[in-house]
Motif scaffolding. Structure first.
Motif, short mmCIF file in Angstrom:
data_model
loop_
_atom_site.label_atom_id
_atom_site.label_comp_id
_atom_site.label_asym_id
_atom_site.label_seq_id
_atom_site.Cartn_x
_atom_site.Cartn_y
_atom_site.Cartn_z
N GLY A 58 23.49 36.72 -16.47
CA GLY A 58 22.42 37.12 -15.59
C GLY A 58 21.13 36.52 -15.55
N SER A 59 21.17 35.49 -16.57
CA SER A 59 19.74 34.48 -16.71
C SER A 59 19.90 33.40 -15.42
N GLU A 60 18.45 33.28 -15.24
CA GLU A 60 18.60 32.58 -14.07
C GLU A 60 17.35 31.34 -14.08
N ASP A 61 17.62 30.24 -13.24
CA ASP A 61 16.51 29.46 -12.99
C ASP A 61 16.59 29.09 -11.59
N VAL A 62 15.40 28.68 -11.10
CA VAL A 62 15.25 28.36 -9.63
C VAL A 62 14.14 27.37 -9.55
N VAL A 63 14.41 26.31 -8.74
CA VAL A 63 13.64 25.07 -8.61
C VAL A 63 13.44 24.60 -7.53
N ARG A 64 12.36 23.86 -6.98
CA ARG A 64 12.38 23.61 -5.61
C ARG A 64 12.04 21.86 -5.63
N GLY A 65 12.56 21.36 -4.49
CA GLY A 65 12.15 19.87 -4.23
C GLY A 65 11.87 19.76 -2.63
N THR A 66 10.87 18.83 -2.33
CA THR A 66 10.49 18.53 -1.19
C THR A 66 10.56 16.80 -0.86
N TRP A 67 10.76 16.52 0.53
CA TRP A 67 11.01 15.17 0.82
C TRP A 67 10.09 15.16 1.98
N SER A 68 9.06 14.66 1.99
CA SER A 68 8.03 14.37 3.19
C SER A 68 8.32 13.39 4.16
N GLY A 69 8.21 13.45 5.51
CA GLY A 69 8.42 12.51 6.46
C GLY A 69 7.76 12.99 7.72
N ARG A 70 8.57 12.48 8.73
CA ARG A 70 8.17 12.32 10.18
C ARG A 70 9.50 12.87 11.07
N ILE A 71 9.22 13.53 12.07
CA ILE A 71 10.45 13.93 13.29
C ILE A 71 10.42 12.76 14.29
N LEU A 72 11.62 12.28 14.19
CA LEU A 72 11.62 11.29 15.15
C LEU A 72 12.05 11.79 16.69
N ARG A 73 11.80 10.85 17.64
CA ARG A 73 12.07 11.35 18.94
C ARG A 73 13.59 11.14 19.32
N ALA A 74 14.33 10.43 18.65
CA ALA A 74 15.74 10.52 19.11
C ALA A 74 16.61 10.28 17.85
N PRO A 75 17.77 10.70 17.82
CA PRO A 75 18.67 10.68 16.49
C PRO A 75 19.09 9.10 16.32
N ARG A 76 18.98 8.82 14.84
CA ARG A 76 19.46 7.28 14.56
C ARG A 76 20.30 7.49 13.14
N GLY A 77 21.31 6.95 13.35
CA GLY A 77 22.21 6.64 11.91
C GLY A 77 23.37 7.62 11.85
N GLU A 78 24.47 7.20 11.14
CA GLU A 78 25.60 7.96 11.14
C GLU A 78 25.84 8.61 9.76
N ASN A 79 25.00 8.36 8.96
CA ASN A 79 25.14 8.97 7.40
C ASN A 79 24.70 10.58 7.51
N GLY A 80 24.82 11.06 6.40
CA GLY A 80 24.15 12.14 6.07
C GLY A 80 24.71 13.24 6.86
N PHE A 81 23.88 14.66 7.12
CA PHE A 81 24.34 15.56 8.09
C PHE A 81 22.97 16.57 8.45
N GLY A 82 23.27 17.59 9.18
CA GLY A 82 22.10 18.52 9.31
C GLY A 82 20.98 17.56 10.28
N TYR A 83 19.76 17.66 10.09
CA TYR A 83 18.79 17.00 10.57
C TYR A 83 18.38 15.88 10.26
N ASP A 84 19.35 15.12 9.29
CA ASP A 84 19.17 13.53 8.91
C ASP A 84 18.79 12.74 9.79
N PRO A 85 19.49 12.68 10.95
CA PRO A 85 19.27 11.78 12.10
C PRO A 85 17.99 11.54 12.56
N ILE A 86 17.39 12.55 12.33
CA ILE A 86 15.77 12.69 13.23
C ILE A 86 14.65 12.87 12.44
#
Length: 206
Positions: free
Chosen positions: A134-162
């Protein structure tokens, strides 16, 4: 002796990413398994108000059902012009859970008239580790950037292309990075890096 750790996910790309990060950190003695590798159990809906809430919900369910230490990640994209949304609703932003293309297209439509200087945002990942005791750890990571106007690239998943991270050369999208490049800087990699001491303790405690 090898310690089995359940990752509460069936997403093969996410599992592969988690395994690569753990391997690159030189954590020996951990065997990472996914939900398809353990007996099925009823998974609670992701009703939390924060990424941390949802990660803990998933990790608690997995630890109780499997008897294994369980790692769960809840992640998404927070867009400045949308007051931090989609946030925890990222995976079902279009109304259909896990429909990456529909989610991406909806977000692009909502951002169509937003000028370049207001297209900032960040990927956010909360990673939780819940042990059978029942013991727990929780952590957070962030990755800053900007939203593109059109998708680019074939790797990754989710919102990665924009999503164009601030810390890449040539304003490449996250989907234009190699897995190794993404592992070095992504929100999930940063969260997992913060979780590594707790994961190493699993081996020491075993």
């Amino acid at each position: 002796m090898t310690v089995r750790v359940l990752v509460a996910s069936r997403n093969p790309k996410k599992l592969a990413e988690l395994r690569r990060v753990i391997a690159a950190a030189g954590v020996d003695g951990l065997e990472v398994v996914g939900l398809d590798d353990v007996a099925p159990y009823e998974e609670a809906p992701e009703t939390g108000a924060t990424f941390e809430d949802n990660a803990l919900l998933k990790a608690r369910d997995g630890a109780v059902a499997s008897g294994l230490p369980c790692v769960a990640d809840d992640s998404g994209i927070a867009v400045d012009a949308l007051n931090g949304m989609p946030g925890v609703l990222s995976a079902r932003w279009s109304g259909r859970h896990g429909d990456d293309q529909a989610n991406l297209e909806l977000l692009l439509g909502q951002m169509r008239d937003v000028p370049d200087e207001r297209r900032g945002g960040a990927f956010v990942s909360a990673c939780a580790l819940v042990r059978p005791d029942g013991s727990e750890d929780v952590v957070r990571g962030t990755w800053s950037g900007r939203i593109l106007r059109a998708p680019r690239g074939e790797n990754g998943f989710g919102y990665d292309p924009i999503f164009a991270p601030d810390d890449t050369v040539g304003e490449r999208s996250a989907a234009e990075l190699t897995p190794e490049e993404k592992d070095a800087v992504s929100h999930r990699a940063r969260a997992l890096d913060a979780l590594l001491p707790a994961l190493r303790d699993l081996i020491v405690d075993d």
